[in-house]
Design a protein around this motif. Structure first.
Motif, mmCIF file in Angstrom:
data_model
loop_
_atom_site.group_PDB
_atom_site.id
_atom_site.type_symbol
_atom_site.label_atom_id
_atom_site.label_comp_id
_atom_site.label_asym_id
_atom_site.label_seq_id
_atom_site.Cartn_x
_atom_site.Cartn_y
_atom_site.Cartn_z
ATOM 1 N N GLU A 84 0.928 -0.962 0.222
ATOM 2 C CA GLU A 84 -0.269 -0.102 -0.306
ATOM 3 C C GLU A 84 0.932 1.323 -0.158
ATOM 4 O O GLU A 84 0.815 2.307 -0.860
ATOM 5 C CB GLU A 84 -1.269 -0.044 1.341
ATOM 6 C CG GLU A 84 -1.003 1.260 1.573
ATOM 7 C CD GLU A 84 -2.407 1.048 2.823
ATOM 8 O OE1 GLU A 84 -3.103 2.129 2.719
ATOM 9 O OE2 GLU A 84 -2.737 0.521 3.530
ATOM 10 N N ARG A 85 1.547 1.359 0.895
ATOM 11 C CA ARG A 85 2.869 2.408 0.838
ATOM 12 C C ARG A 85 3.605 2.566 -0.384
ATOM 13 O O ARG A 85 3.784 4.172 -0.847
ATOM 14 C CB ARG A 85 3.837 1.888 1.554
ATOM 15 C CG ARG A 85 3.763 2.622 3.822
ATOM 16 C CD ARG A 85 2.627 3.862 3.075
ATOM 17 N NE ARG A 85 2.290 3.854 4.661
ATOM 18 C CZ ARG A 85 1.683 5.541 4.295
ATOM 19 N NH1 ARG A 85 1.448 6.309 4.369
ATOM 20 N NH2 ARG A 85 0.664 5.750 5.913
ATOM 21 N N ARG A 87 2.608 1.472 -3.397
ATOM 22 C CA ARG A 87 1.871 1.659 -4.281
ATOM 23 C C ARG A 87 0.743 3.755 -3.909
ATOM 24 O O ARG A 87 1.095 4.488 -4.850
ATOM 25 C CB ARG A 87 0.351 1.262 -4.619
ATOM 26 C CG ARG A 87 0.764 -0.018 -5.117
ATOM 27 C CD ARG A 87 0.079 -0.716 -4.618
ATOM 28 N NE ARG A 87 -0.560 -2.139 -5.383
ATOM 29 C CZ ARG A 87 -0.399 -2.946 -6.693
ATOM 30 N NH1 ARG A 87 -1.018 -2.142 -7.373
ATOM 31 N NH2 ARG A 87 0.165 -4.172 -6.505
ATOM 32 N N ARG A 88 1.288 4.025 -3.015
ATOM 33 C CA ARG A 88 0.578 5.240 -2.535
ATOM 34 C C ARG A 88 2.081 6.380 -2.665
ATOM 35 O O ARG A 88 1.584 7.673 -4.060
ATOM 36 C CB ARG A 88 0.331 5.215 -0.908
ATOM 37 C CG ARG A 88 -0.163 7.154 -1.096
ATOM 38 C CD ARG A 88 -0.955 7.330 0.170
ATOM 39 N NE ARG A 88 -1.374 6.444 1.521
ATOM 40 C CZ ARG A 88 -2.671 6.747 0.821
ATOM 41 N NH1 ARG A 88 -3.301 7.954 0.803
ATOM 42 N NH2 ARG A 88 -3.921 5.439 1.362
ATOM 43 N N SER A 89 3.064 5.752 -2.854
ATOM 44 C CA SER A 89 4.093 6.555 -2.928
ATOM 45 C C SER A 89 4.744 6.976 -4.605
ATOM 46 O O SER A 89 4.979 8.290 -4.245
ATOM 47 C CB SER A 89 5.421 6.614 -2.403
ATOM 48 O OG SER A 89 5.651 6.208 -0.660
ATOM 49 N N ASN A 91 2.281 6.427 -6.403
ATOM 50 C CA ASN A 91 0.808 6.832 -7.655
ATOM 51 C C ASN A 91 0.491 5.930 -8.668
ATOM 52 O O ASN A 91 0.424 6.058 -9.959
ATOM 53 C CB ASN A 91 1.470 8.387 -7.551
ATOM 54 C CG ASN A 91 -0.529 8.297 -7.916
ATOM 55 O OD1 ASN A 91 -1.055 7.817 -7.733
ATOM 56 N ND2 ASN A 91 -0.196 9.823 -9.111
ATOM 57 N N MET A 92 0.787 4.457 -8.269
ATOM 58 C CA MET A 92 1.003 3.440 -9.334
ATOM 59 C C MET A 92 0.119 2.483 -8.854
ATOM 60 O O MET A 92 -0.332 1.798 -7.893
ATOM 61 C CB MET A 92 2.625 2.934 -9.394
ATOM 62 C CG MET A 92 3.016 3.433 -10.643
ATOM 63 S SD MET A 92 5.134 2.981 -10.946
ATOM 64 C CE MET A 92 4.782 2.019 -12.314
ATOM 65 N N SER A 93 -0.488 1.686 -9.763
ATOM 66 C CA SER A 93 -1.504 0.006 -9.794
ATOM 67 C C SER A 93 -0.966 -0.649 -11.054
ATOM 68 O O SER A 93 -0.441 -0.084 -11.715
ATOM 69 C CB SER A 93 -2.489 0.997 -9.784
ATOM 70 O OG SER A 93 -3.219 1.939 -10.594
ATOM 71 N N THR A 99 -8.267 1.559 -8.306
ATOM 72 C CA THR A 99 -7.964 2.534 -7.734
ATOM 73 C C THR A 99 -8.910 3.055 -7.173
ATOM 74 O O THR A 99 -9.641 3.610 -7.748
ATOM 75 C CB THR A 99 -7.012 3.230 -8.465
ATOM 76 O OG1 THR A 99 -5.394 1.963 -8.535
ATOM 77 C CG2 THR A 99 -6.904 3.992 -7.563
ATOM 78 N N LEU A 101 -9.382 5.978 -4.140
ATOM 79 C CA LEU A 101 -8.675 7.592 -3.594
ATOM 80 C C LEU A 101 -9.576 7.911 -1.841
ATOM 81 O O LEU A 101 -10.390 7.926 -2.553
ATOM 82 C CB LEU A 101 -8.931 8.365 -4.816
ATOM 83 C CG LEU A 101 -7.647 8.460 -5.993
ATOM 84 C CD1 LEU A 101 -7.917 9.797 -6.716
ATOM 85 C CD2 LEU A 101 -6.587 7.987 -5.341
ATOM 86 N N ARG A 103 -9.795 10.310 0.694
ATOM 87 C CA ARG A 103 -9.365 11.689 1.397
ATOM 88 C C ARG A 103 -8.779 11.232 2.636
ATOM 89 O O ARG A 103 -9.521 11.150 2.886
ATOM 90 C CB ARG A 103 -10.034 12.220 1.325
ATOM 91 C CG ARG A 103 -10.395 13.021 -0.528
ATOM 92 C CD ARG A 103 -11.561 14.665 -0.352
ATOM 93 N NE ARG A 103 -10.768 15.241 -1.501
ATOM 94 C CZ ARG A 103 -11.767 16.243 -1.704
ATOM 95 N NH1 ARG A 103 -12.710 16.102 -1.605
ATOM 96 N NH2 ARG A 103 -11.108 16.942 -2.666
#
Length: 106
Positions: A84-85, A87-89, A91-93, A99, A101, A103
């Motif tokens: 998870e970290r 992918r978040r860093s 910004n890929m999937s 995906t 998002l 908030r």
């Protein structure tokens, strides 16, 4: 020898009550409607309830964040947390993933 005689006035005994009654009325009014009066106390109780709810929400949020940090900083990192970290860093999937998002509440 001459002596002066004073005639007693009906106004003299009313001086003290005339001063004390407005003072008592002022303090009675302030105890009801003043800054620390009964009405203000009820408003403060309402504010306290609202602030307590906000505080409880913040404590719950902090505990959740502490748990996430504990999972990340512990010697045994969980595989899904690392994924998870990353992918978040980055910004890929993957192409076959959906995906969603999220908030952050602020």
């Amino acid at each position: 020898m001459r002596t002066k005689q004073k005639r007693k006035s009906w106004f003299t005994p009313l001086i003290v009550p005339a001063i004390t009654l407005p003072c008592l009325a002022y303090f009675a009014m302030q105890s009801q409607t003043g800054r620390y009066g009964l009405e203000a106390g009820q408003e403060m109780q309402g504010e306290l309830a609202a602030k307590t709810k906000i505080y409880d929400d913040l404590v719950r949020s902090r505990k959740a964040l502490e748990q996430r940090v504990k999972l990340l900083s512990d010697g045994t990192l969980e595989r899904d947390m690392i994924d998870e970290r990353a992918r978040r860093s980055l910004n890929m999937s993957n192409e076959d993933e959906i995906t969603i998002l999220e908030r952050w509440k602020s």
